[in-house]
Design a protein around this motif. Structure first.
Motif, PDB file in Angstrom:
ATOM      1  N   ALA A  11      54.908  39.038  15.662  1.00 54.13           N
ATOM      2  CA  ALA A  11      55.134  39.430  14.274  1.00 54.13           C
ATOM      3  C   ALA A  11      56.263  38.585  13.711  1.00 54.13           C
ATOM      4  O   ALA A  11      57.211  38.233  14.426  1.00 54.13           O
ATOM      5  N   LYS A  12      56.158  38.237  12.443  1.00 54.24           N
ATOM      6  CA  LYS A  12      57.190  37.448  11.764  1.00 54.24           C
ATOM      7  C   LYS A  12      57.321  37.937  10.337  1.00 54.24           C
ATOM      8  O   LYS A  12      56.454  38.664   9.826  1.00 54.24           O
ATOM      9  N   LEU A  13      58.401  37.523   9.673  1.00 50.92           N
ATOM     10  CA  LEU A  13      58.642  37.925   8.292  1.00 50.92           C
ATOM     11  C   LEU A  13      57.914  36.998   7.331  1.00 50.92           C
ATOM     12  O   LEU A  13      57.871  35.783   7.540  1.00 50.92           O
ATOM     13  N   GLU A  14      57.362  37.564   6.276  1.00 52.92           N
ATOM     14  CA  GLU A  14      56.650  36.774   5.278  1.00 52.92           C
ATOM     15  C   GLU A  14      57.564  35.697   4.699  1.00 52.92           C
ATOM     16  O   GLU A  14      58.698  35.959   4.309  1.00 52.92           O
ATOM     17  N   GLY A  15      57.047  34.448   4.672  1.00 56.78           N
ATOM     18  CA  GLY A  15      57.806  33.335   4.130  1.00 56.78           C
ATOM     19  C   GLY A  15      58.806  32.739   5.094  1.00 56.78           C
ATOM     20  O   GLY A  15      59.476  31.759   4.755  1.00 56.78           O
ATOM     21  N   GLY A  16      58.919  33.278   6.302  1.00 57.02           N
ATOM     22  CA  GLY A  16      59.889  32.774   7.258  1.00 57.02           C
ATOM     23  C   GLY A  16      59.489  31.408   7.804  1.00 57.02           C
ATOM     24  O   GLY A  16      58.348  31.208   8.204  1.00 57.02           O
ATOM     25  N   PHE A  17      60.442  30.475   7.822  1.00 58.69           N
ATOM     26  CA  PHE A  17      60.199  29.146   8.384  1.00 58.69           C
ATOM     27  C   PHE A  17      60.831  29.072   9.763  1.00 58.69           C
ATOM     28  O   PHE A  17      62.032  29.319   9.922  1.00 58.69           O
ATOM     29  N   HIS A  18      60.021  28.702  10.755  1.00 59.24           N
ATOM     30  CA  HIS A  18      60.499  28.630  12.135  1.00 59.24           C
ATOM     31  C   HIS A  18      60.025  27.364  12.826  1.00 59.24           C
ATOM     32  O   HIS A  18      59.869  27.344  14.045  1.00 59.24           O
ATOM     33  N   GLY A  19      59.787  26.304  12.080  1.00 57.83           N
ATOM     34  CA  GLY A  19      59.370  25.049  12.670  1.00 57.83           C
ATOM     35  C   GLY A  19      57.873  24.817  12.595  1.00 57.83           C
ATOM     36  O   GLY A  19      57.124  25.590  11.986  1.00 57.83           O
ATOM     37  N   SER A  20      57.441  23.736  13.238  1.00 51.91           N
ATOM     38  CA  SER A  20      56.054  23.272  13.135  1.00 51.91           C
ATOM     39  C   SER A  20      55.246  23.672  14.365  1.00 51.91           C
ATOM     40  O   SER A  20      54.856  22.847  15.190  1.00 51.91           O
ATOM     41  N   TYR A  21      55.002  24.956  14.507  1.00 56.63           N
ATOM     42  CA  TYR A  21      54.241  25.529  15.616  1.00 56.63           C
ATOM     43  C   TYR A  21      53.277  26.524  14.992  1.00 56.63           C
ATOM     44  O   TYR A  21      53.699  27.409  14.232  1.00 56.63           O
ATOM     45  N   ASP A  22      51.989  26.380  15.252  1.00 54.62           N
ATOM     46  CA  ASP A  22      50.960  27.112  14.515  1.00 54.62           C
ATOM     47  C   ASP A  22      51.257  28.603  14.307  1.00 54.62           C
ATOM     48  O   ASP A  22      51.188  29.090  13.171  1.00 54.62           O
ATOM     49  N   PRO A  23      51.566  29.382  15.354  1.00 56.59           N
ATOM     50  CA  PRO A  23      51.738  30.827  15.131  1.00 56.59           C
ATOM     51  C   PRO A  23      52.855  31.170  14.145  1.00 56.59           C
ATOM     52  O   PRO A  23      52.733  32.143  13.399  1.00 56.59           O
ATOM     53  N   VAL A  24      53.922  30.376  14.120  1.00 58.04           N
ATOM     54  CA  VAL A  24      55.046  30.710  13.235  1.00 58.04           C
ATOM     55  C   VAL A  24      54.878  30.118  11.844  1.00 58.04           C
ATOM     56  O   VAL A  24      55.682  30.402  10.949  1.00 58.04           O
ATOM     57  N   GLU A  25      53.858  29.275  11.657  1.00 58.89           N
ATOM     58  CA  GLU A  25      53.585  28.734  10.319  1.00 58.89           C
ATOM     59  C   GLU A  25      52.689  29.655   9.498  1.00 58.89           C
ATOM     60  O   GLU A  25      52.497  29.431   8.300  1.00 58.89           O
ATOM     61  N   VAL A  26      52.149  30.692  10.109  1.00 57.38           N
ATOM     62  CA  VAL A  26      51.332  31.647   9.364  1.00 57.38           C
ATOM     63  C   VAL A  26      52.186  32.302   8.272  1.00 57.38           C
ATOM     64  O   VAL A  26      53.313  32.730   8.526  1.00 57.38           O
ATOM     65  N   SER A  27      51.660  32.322   7.055  1.00 57.87           N
ATOM     66  CA  SER A  27      52.341  32.908   5.893  1.00 57.87           C
ATOM     67  C   SER A  27      53.690  32.272   5.608  1.00 57.87           C
ATOM     68  O   SER A  27      54.569  32.897   5.025  1.00 57.87           O
ATOM     69  N   LEU A  28      53.839  31.014   6.009  1.00 54.44           N
ATOM     70  CA  LEU A  28      55.037  30.254   5.659  1.00 54.44           C
ATOM     71  C   LEU A  28      55.058  29.945   4.172  1.00 54.44           C
ATOM     72  O   LEU A  28      56.119  29.959   3.544  1.00 54.44           O
ATOM     73  N   ASP A  29      53.890  29.688   3.604  1.00 52.73           N
ATOM     74  CA  ASP A  29      53.823  29.213   2.221  1.00 52.73           C
ATOM     75  C   ASP A  29      52.772  29.982   1.431  1.00 52.73           C
ATOM     76  O   ASP A  29      52.044  29.415   0.632  1.00 52.73           O
ATOM     77  N   SER A  30      52.689  31.297   1.662  1.00 52.91           N
ATOM     78  CA  SER A  30      51.724  32.120   0.927  1.00 52.91           C
ATOM     79  C   SER A  30      52.004  32.059  -0.568  1.00 52.91           C
ATOM     80  O   SER A  30      53.144  31.893  -0.995  1.00 52.91           O
ATOM     81  N   SER A  53      56.885  48.029   7.026  1.00 53.28           N
ATOM     82  CA  SER A  53      56.960  47.305   8.294  1.00 53.28           C
ATOM     83  C   SER A  53      56.702  48.237   9.474  1.00 53.28           C
ATOM     84  O   SER A  53      56.057  47.848  10.459  1.00 53.28           O
ATOM     85  N   ARG A  54      57.192  49.476   9.387  1.00 53.68           N
ATOM     86  CA  ARG A  54      56.955  50.436  10.462  1.00 53.68           C
ATOM     87  C   ARG A  54      55.448  50.678  10.645  1.00 53.68           C
ATOM     88  O   ARG A  54      54.934  50.699  11.763  1.00 53.68           O
ATOM     89  N   GLU A  55      54.735  50.864   9.542  1.00 54.08           N
ATOM     90  CA  GLU A  55      53.297  51.114   9.620  1.00 54.08           C
ATOM     91  C   GLU A  55      52.556  49.912  10.203  1.00 54.08           C
ATOM     92  O   GLU A  55      51.647  50.060  11.024  1.00 54.08           O
ATOM     93  N   ILE A  56      52.956  48.707   9.786  1.00 51.22           N
ATOM     94  CA  ILE A  56      52.296  47.492  10.279  1.00 51.22           C
ATOM     95  C   ILE A  56      52.552  47.326  11.782  1.00 51.22           C
ATOM     96  O   ILE A  56      51.637  47.024  12.558  1.00 51.22           O
ATOM     97  N   LEU A  57      53.788  47.543  12.205  1.00 50.04           N
ATOM     98  CA  LEU A  57      54.130  47.377  13.619  1.00 50.04           C
ATOM     99  C   LEU A  57      53.484  48.453  14.485  1.00 50.04           C
ATOM    100  O   LEU A  57      53.041  48.174  15.605  1.00 50.04           O
ATOM    101  N   GLU A  58      53.437  49.665  13.998  1.00 51.61           N
ATOM    102  CA  GLU A  58      52.794  50.753  14.756  1.00 51.61           C
ATOM    103  C   GLU A  58      51.341  50.416  15.063  1.00 51.61           C
ATOM    104  O   GLU A  58      50.836  50.697  16.150  1.00 51.61           O
ATOM    105  N   ALA A  59      50.661  49.805  14.107  1.00 53.33           N
ATOM    106  CA  ALA A  59      49.244  49.494  14.282  1.00 53.33           C
ATOM    107  C   ALA A  59      49.005  48.415  15.333  1.00 53.33           C
ATOM    108  O   ALA A  59      47.901  48.325  15.894  1.00 53.33           O
ATOM    109  N   SER A  60      50.024  47.584  15.630  1.00 53.17           N
ATOM    110  CA  SER A  60      49.831  46.464  16.553  1.00 53.17           C
ATOM    111  C   SER A  60      50.741  46.527  17.768  1.00 53.17           C
ATOM    112  O   SER A  60      50.748  45.594  18.587  1.00 53.17           O
ATOM    113  N   LYS A  61      51.505  47.590  17.938  1.00 49.04           N
ATOM    114  CA  LYS A  61      52.583  47.613  18.934  1.00 49.04           C
ATOM    115  C   LYS A  61      52.098  47.328  20.355  1.00 49.04           C
ATOM    116  O   LYS A  61      52.827  46.702  21.141  1.00 49.04           O
TER     117      LYS A  61
END
Length: 449
Positions: A149-168, A207-215
């Motif tokens: 899980a990551k925060l919307e718009g968060g930039f964490h480098g050029s690695y596919d999983p962390v680029e999701v929703s980087l530039d929504s 965020s609690r609801e989203i995390l609960e669904a995937s914990k």
């Protein structure tokens, strides 16, 4: 001048940039896109630099600039820090890289573990992207789970999983309470998007609801305490406490991306925010301007990298990992960086933010400022944003920002493509006053246009 004129907007009416124009033309013939770093590309052409000293840069045409970017927050001592140069020169004479470890990596790891109290161990690599990538690999190895899980718009480098929703964007980012996972680069695998859960930063209930669904499928939650792409708005302490409690309760690895936020205090952003993350990723200021990355944390979370009993759970190598030059540069940089420097950064950073805010008020300019410590960002909106969606720049705003940045360069001030600025240890209030004057003149020019 209309906003659509940005491609032909040329600030060289005040500064001769003929050599930069020539080099960009040459670069377009042999480098895809004209230069090797997307972050430094700009229209109509980037400025090519020749040297730096202290707080200043000089371009290939001889123009001088105040450097409020410092290679994207990396150069915390500015340019030409003498102890750093001396240490690098000494190491250059001894050797730049070997096919074996050196005492330097042990010395540097000891320094970092002493500085960050809850760190037991360190692993070195070559960039912030690598550091984040290996924290995620370690989290998956420790938990046996696939998702992060990551925060919307968060930039964490050029690695596919962390680029999701980087530039929504508004067209695809979904609802505020349930952000959609969106690919950043064309061709990103649908499975990568599906395995990345996107959280609305500082929205605790959603965020609690989203995390609960995937914990039960989550290996890690990845955060940035001061997310720059999401507006340079700090994480709310209550939200951070919730993430720490939730991840600990469900056996999820909490990862703090300190690539930039290690600038926030002598012992990093984690200490300033009172957080004990399970793993931390570092880079930027750590190497004194040389390529570097690192992962740190308690020994139980660093265990996947251990190769003393056979093949590690997460093999981590790299021809230039812990190379002597980066280690020497990092040691010199950290040794020159005292707690008093960070106290000064807090004072100067607050002076810069308040000076800009007051100037915008007096000039009736519809701009605002966010940030913390030695970092701050100018937004082309009257109210400071509180999250990624409010900080999102429309295409028209992006064009306006491009013009503002060119106008600042014309006045001798270098900032990031998002108008983020940062301080270095040689800076004083005089440099900040000079920057504020340049911002005022550039903004007035932009509003007139």
């Amino acid at each position: 001048m209309s906003l659509t004129d940005i491609d032909s907007y040329n600030c060289s009416n005040r500064r001769n940039l003929s050599r930069s124009i020539e080099l960009f033309g040459r670069g377009q013939r042999v480098i895809t896109g004209g230069n090797a770093r997307l972050a430094v590309f700009q229209r109509p052409h980037p400025i090519y630099f020749a040297k730096g000293r202290g707080v200043h840069l000089v371009d290939v045409d001889g123009n001088r600039y105040l450097d409020f970017l410092n290679n994207f927050t990396t150069l915390i001592h500015g340019h030409g820090c003498r102890p750093l140069l001396d240490r690098l020169h000494d190491q250059l004479e001894l050797g730049v890289s070997f096919s074996g470890p050196t005492e330097l990596e042990v010395e540097f790891a000891e320094l970092l573990c002493d500085r960050v109290p809850y760190f037991d161990q360190i692993r070195f690599m070559n960039s912030g992207t690598e550091a984040v990538m290996y924290t995620i690999k370690a989290a998956r190895a420790l938990t046996g789970r696939p998702k992060i899980a990551k925060l919307e718009g968060g930039f964490h480098g050029s690695y596919d999983p962390v680029e999701v929703s980087l530039d929504s964007a508004p067209a695809n980012w979904g609802s505020q309470s349930a952000p959609s996972g969106t690919p950043y680069s064309t061709g990103m695998s649908e499975s990568v998007v599906a395995d990345t859960v996107v959280l609305p930063c500082n929205e605790l209930r959603a965020s609690r609801e989203i995390l609960e669904a995937s914990k039960d499928r989550l290996a890690a939650v990845l955060i940035d305490l001061l997310p720059q792409r999401a507006g340079l708005v700090p994480i709310d302490p209550c939200y951070l406490a919730f993430l720490r409690e939730f991840t600990a309760r469900h056996g999820i690895v909490l990862i703090s991306d300190e690539v930039m936020s290690f600038r926030l205090s002598y012992r990093g952003g984690i200490t300033r925010f009172g957080l004990e993350a399970d793993l931390c990723a570092f880079a930027k200021i750590l190497g004194g301007g040389l390529p570097i990355g690192a992962v740190g944390g308690p020994s139980r979370f660093m265990l996947p990298f251990d190769s003393t009993n056979g093949k590690p759970l997460v093999p981590q190598a790299g021809t230039f990992s812990a190379n002597p030059m980066s280690m020497a540069g990092g040691i010199a940089t950290m040794q020159c960086l005292s707690e008093q420097h960070f106290q000064r950064f807090d004072e100067l950073g607050e002076y810069a933010r308040s000076s800009l805010t007051e100037m915008f008020r007096q000039q009736r300019l519809p701009y605002s400022v966010t940030g913390m410590g030695s970092m701050f960002r100018i937004h082309l909106r009257p109210e400071a944003p509180e999250n990624y969606r409010e900080a999102y720049a429309t295409p028209e705003q992006q064009k306006r920002m491009g013009m503002l940045i060119w106008a600042l360069q014309e006045r001798g001030v270098i900032v990031s493509p998002t108008c983020q600025l940062c301080l270095s240890t040689p800076m004083s209030t005089d440099h900040i006053d000079e920057m504020v004057t340049s911002v005022r003149e550039a903004a007035q020019m932009l509003e007139a246009a």
